[in-house]
Design a protein around this motif. Structure first.
Motif, PDB file in Angstrom:
ATOM      1  N   GLU A   1       0.819  -1.207   0.000  1.00 23.35           N
ATOM      2  CA  GLU A   1       0.000   0.000   0.000  1.00 23.35           C
ATOM      3  C   GLU A   1       0.856   1.261   0.000  1.00 23.35           C
ATOM      4  O   GLU A   1       0.455   2.284  -0.571  1.00 23.35           O
TER       5      GLU A   1
ATOM      6  N   ASP B   1     -14.300  -6.786  -0.966  1.00 26.23           N
ATOM      7  CA  ASP B   1     -14.470  -6.573  -2.412  1.00 26.23           C
ATOM      8  C   ASP B   1     -13.211  -6.998  -3.167  1.00 26.23           C
ATOM      9  O   ASP B   1     -13.291  -7.649  -4.217  1.00 26.23           O
ATOM     10  N   GLU B   2     -12.036  -6.622  -2.622  1.00 30.95           N
ATOM     11  CA  GLU B   2     -10.769  -7.004  -3.261  1.00 30.95           C
ATOM     12  C   GLU B   2     -10.601  -8.517  -3.301  1.00 30.95           C
ATOM     13  O   GLU B   2     -10.121  -9.086  -4.288  1.00 30.95           O
TER      14      GLU B   2
ATOM     15  N   GLU C   1     -12.685  -9.911  -6.076  1.00 32.54           N
ATOM     16  CA  GLU C   1     -12.092  -9.646  -7.390  1.00 32.54           C
ATOM     17  C   GLU C   1     -10.883 -10.537  -7.656  1.00 32.54           C
ATOM     18  O   GLU C   1     -10.627 -10.935  -8.800  1.00 32.54           O
TER      19      GLU C   1
ATOM     20  N   ASP D   1     -14.244  -2.935   1.941  1.00 33.26           N
ATOM     21  CA  ASP D   1     -13.403  -2.703   0.769  1.00 33.26           C
ATOM     22  C   ASP D   1     -12.481  -3.896   0.501  1.00 33.26           C
ATOM     23  O   ASP D   1     -12.286  -4.311  -0.656  1.00 33.26           O
ATOM     24  N   VAL D   2     -11.909  -4.469   1.568  1.00 29.04           N
ATOM     25  CA  VAL D   2     -11.017  -5.615   1.385  1.00 29.04           C
ATOM     26  C   VAL D   2     -11.807  -6.847   0.950  1.00 29.04           C
ATOM     27  O   VAL D   2     -11.336  -7.633   0.120  1.00 29.04           O
TER      28      VAL D   2
END
Length: 421
Positions: free
Chosen positions: A16, A409-410, A413, A406-407
Motif C-alpha cells: 500500500e 471486495d478485493e 475480485e 473494501d477488502v
C-alpha cells in the motif's frame, strides 16, 4: 521531487505504501520496491529490485548497487517460532539492510512495527495505549524485537546526522496483498464463505454465521489499522518535520467491537447471527457436522501466562490486587479456526466451493488461522490513542467497517472468495 525505497514491498503494508507514493509521480520521481519476488505490476517510475533480507550486508550491498533515496520505508517482517528468534532474525535483517545501503542522500527512515510494542500478545495492557508508555523490561517479559529494531534505528540515525527516523505502531491490519495471507480480513472471509457453503447444504431457512472467538471479547473494544490509511500516514509523516524522531500509533480513529462488526460481516456474506449464539446449552446452528457452540472438538482455551503488560504500571495506577494483573490474559475460541479448518467436511466444502466458483484453490491452506484465532480470542480490550498523531497535524480517518468491506471486495475480485451479493 523525491525518491523512496520501500522494503517489503509485497507485504500488506508495504504494497500500500508503494501504491500511495506511485499515485503522485510529480512528488515521487523514483520508487524502489524491494522484495524477494515481484507479485505486482508497477507504474514506470516504480523500480522493482530483488533483495533477500536474510543474506549478509555485503551481499545486500551488491544486490542494491545504485539504489539510494531520500526516504526509506522499512516494512519487512519475518515470523519465527519464538520471541528470541524474532528478536534475532528481524533485528539482523534491519541491521544488515541499513549497513548495506549508500546513505549519501537519505533524510528520513520510517520503520513499521506494531502493537506488540505494548505487549498486547502477552495479556491485558493499560488502555488506552500511548506512545509514552514504558517499554516492557526484559526480563521478566520475553524479548520484543520491535525494541531491538528501534534501538538499532535510533543509534544508526544519531551517528549520521541529519538522518531522522519515524516509527509507526499499527494494529490488527485490514488489507490485502497477493500471496500474503497473514490477514485478518482474508481469514474471516474464508470462514464466512465456507460456513455459508456448509449451511446451505442443511436446507436451513436462515444461514447462520457463529462468531468463532471469545464471547468476552465480542463486546470488548479493539482498534484496527486500514492498510491504505497507514500508507497515507507514512507518506505524510516521512516528510513532515513534526514527525521527525517520533513514534506514532496509526489506527483508523474509531474504536470498534465485534458486537457491531460481526452482524455486518454476516449480512455481507448473506447470513445472520443467531440471537442465542453464546448459549452453552444450545447446539446446532452453523454447519460442519452440527454442534458449533462449545463443540468439544473445535473449542479452544489457553491462559497466556506470565505477567500481563498492565503489571508494569500497576502500582502507579492503583491496580495492585484488583485482579487484572493477577489473572492475566486468556485466549478462548468458541470455534478454533485452526481446528475447524482441518476438519474433513470443511475441506470438502472448500474444494467444492473453489471448483464451482473458480477460486484460488490454495488460499484456504495458506490462511493464517492461528492469527485469526488470536485476534478474535482475546478476553481484553486493545485501544490505541491517536492523540499524539492528531497533535502533530495528522487528520486522516477510516471507518473500520468500510475498510473491511473494501477488502472483502478485493478478495472477491482476486477470486479468493466467491461473490455472494
Amino acid at each position: 521531487m523525491a525518491s523512496a525505497i520501500v522494503v517489503g514491498a509485497t507485504g500488506i503494508l508495504g504494497r500500500e505504501i508503494v501504491k500511495e507514493l506511485s499515485r503522485n509521480p510529480e512528488e515521487w520521481k523514483t520508487i524502489y520496491a524491494l522484495s524477494r519476488s515481484k507479485k505486482d505490476e508497477y507504474p514506470s517510475h516504480v523500480v522493482h529490485k530483488h533483495i533477500d533480507l536474510l543474506s549478509s550486508a555485503d551481499q545486500m550491498a551488491k544486490d542494491l548497487q545504485g539504489v539510494e533515496a531520500e526516504y526509506i520505508f522499512f516494512t519487512a517482517y519475518l515470523q519465527k517460532d519464538t520471541e528470541q528468534e524474532n528478536w534475532e532474525v528481524n533485528g539482523d535483517m534491519l541491521s544488515n539492510f541499513l549497513t548495506s545501503l549508500n546513505h549519501t542522500k537519505t533524510q528520513r527512515i520510517l520503520l513499521v512495527t506494531g502493537a506488540k510494542q505494548y505487549g498486547v500478545h502477552l495479556g491485558p495492557p493499560k488502555n488506552p495505549l500511548l506512545e509514552s508508555d514504558p517499554w516492557l523490561p526484559i526480563p521478566p517479559y520475553p524479548p520484543n524485537f520491535y525494541y531491538r529494531q528501534q534501538t538499532l534505528l535510533h543509534t544508526f540515525c544519531a551517528a549520521r546526522p541529519p538522518i531522522y527516523w519515524t516509527v509507526t505502531y499499527p494494529n490488527d491490519v485490514i488489507g490485502f496483498a497477493t500471496g500474503n495471507f497473514m490477514n485478518l480480513a482474508t481469514g474471516i472471509a474464508l470462514y464466512a464463505a465456507v460456513t455459508r457453503e456448509l449451511t446451505t447444504t442443511t436446507n436451513k431457512e436462515k444461514l447462520e454465521l457463529p462468531f468463532p472467538g471469545s464471547p468476552t471479547f465480542y463486546t470488548r473494544f479493539d482498534t484496527f489499522t486500514s492498510a491504505p490509511l497507514h500508507a497515507r500516514f507514512c507518506a505524510w509523516a516521512v516528510r513532515d518535520p513534526r514527525a521527525a524522531d517520533q513514534a506514532f500509533n496509526v489506527v483508523n480513529g474509531d474504536a470498534q467491537s465485534w458486537v457491531d462488526l460481526w452482524p455486518r460481516v454476516a449480512r455481507r456474506f448473506g447470513m445472520v447471527v443467531r440471537a442465542d449464539q453464546f448459549s452453552k446449552d444450545k447446539t446446532g446452528g452453523g454447519g460442519g457436522g452440527g454442534g458449533w457452540e462449545w463443540e468439544e472438538g473445535c473449542a479452544g482455551r489457553r491462559e497466556l501466562g506470565g505477567a500481563p503488560p498492565v503489571g508494569v504500571v500497576a502500582e502507579e495506577v492503583g491496580l495492585v490486587g484488583a485482579g487484572v494483573v493477577e489473572e492475566g490474559g486468556v485466549l478462548e475460541q468458541r470455534v478454533s479456526l485452526v481446528k475447524w479448518s482441518g476438519k474433513g467436511e470443511v475441506r470438502v466444502a472448500w474444494e467444492r466451493l473453489a471448483e464451482r466458483e473458480g477460486l484460488q484453490r490454495d488460499v484456504f491452506g495458506k490462511a493464517t488461522w492461528a492469527f485469526v484465532d488470536f485476534v478474535l480470542g482475546r478476553n481484553y480490550d486493545v485501544v490505541q490513542s491517536m492523540s499524539k498523531a492528531r497533535a502533530a497535524g495528522w487528520t486522516g480517518y477510516q471507518d473500520t467497517w468500510e475498510a473491511f468491506s473494501d477488502v472483502f471486495d478485493e478478495l472477491e475480485e482476486a477470486k479468493v472468495v466467491p461473490k455472494i451479493r
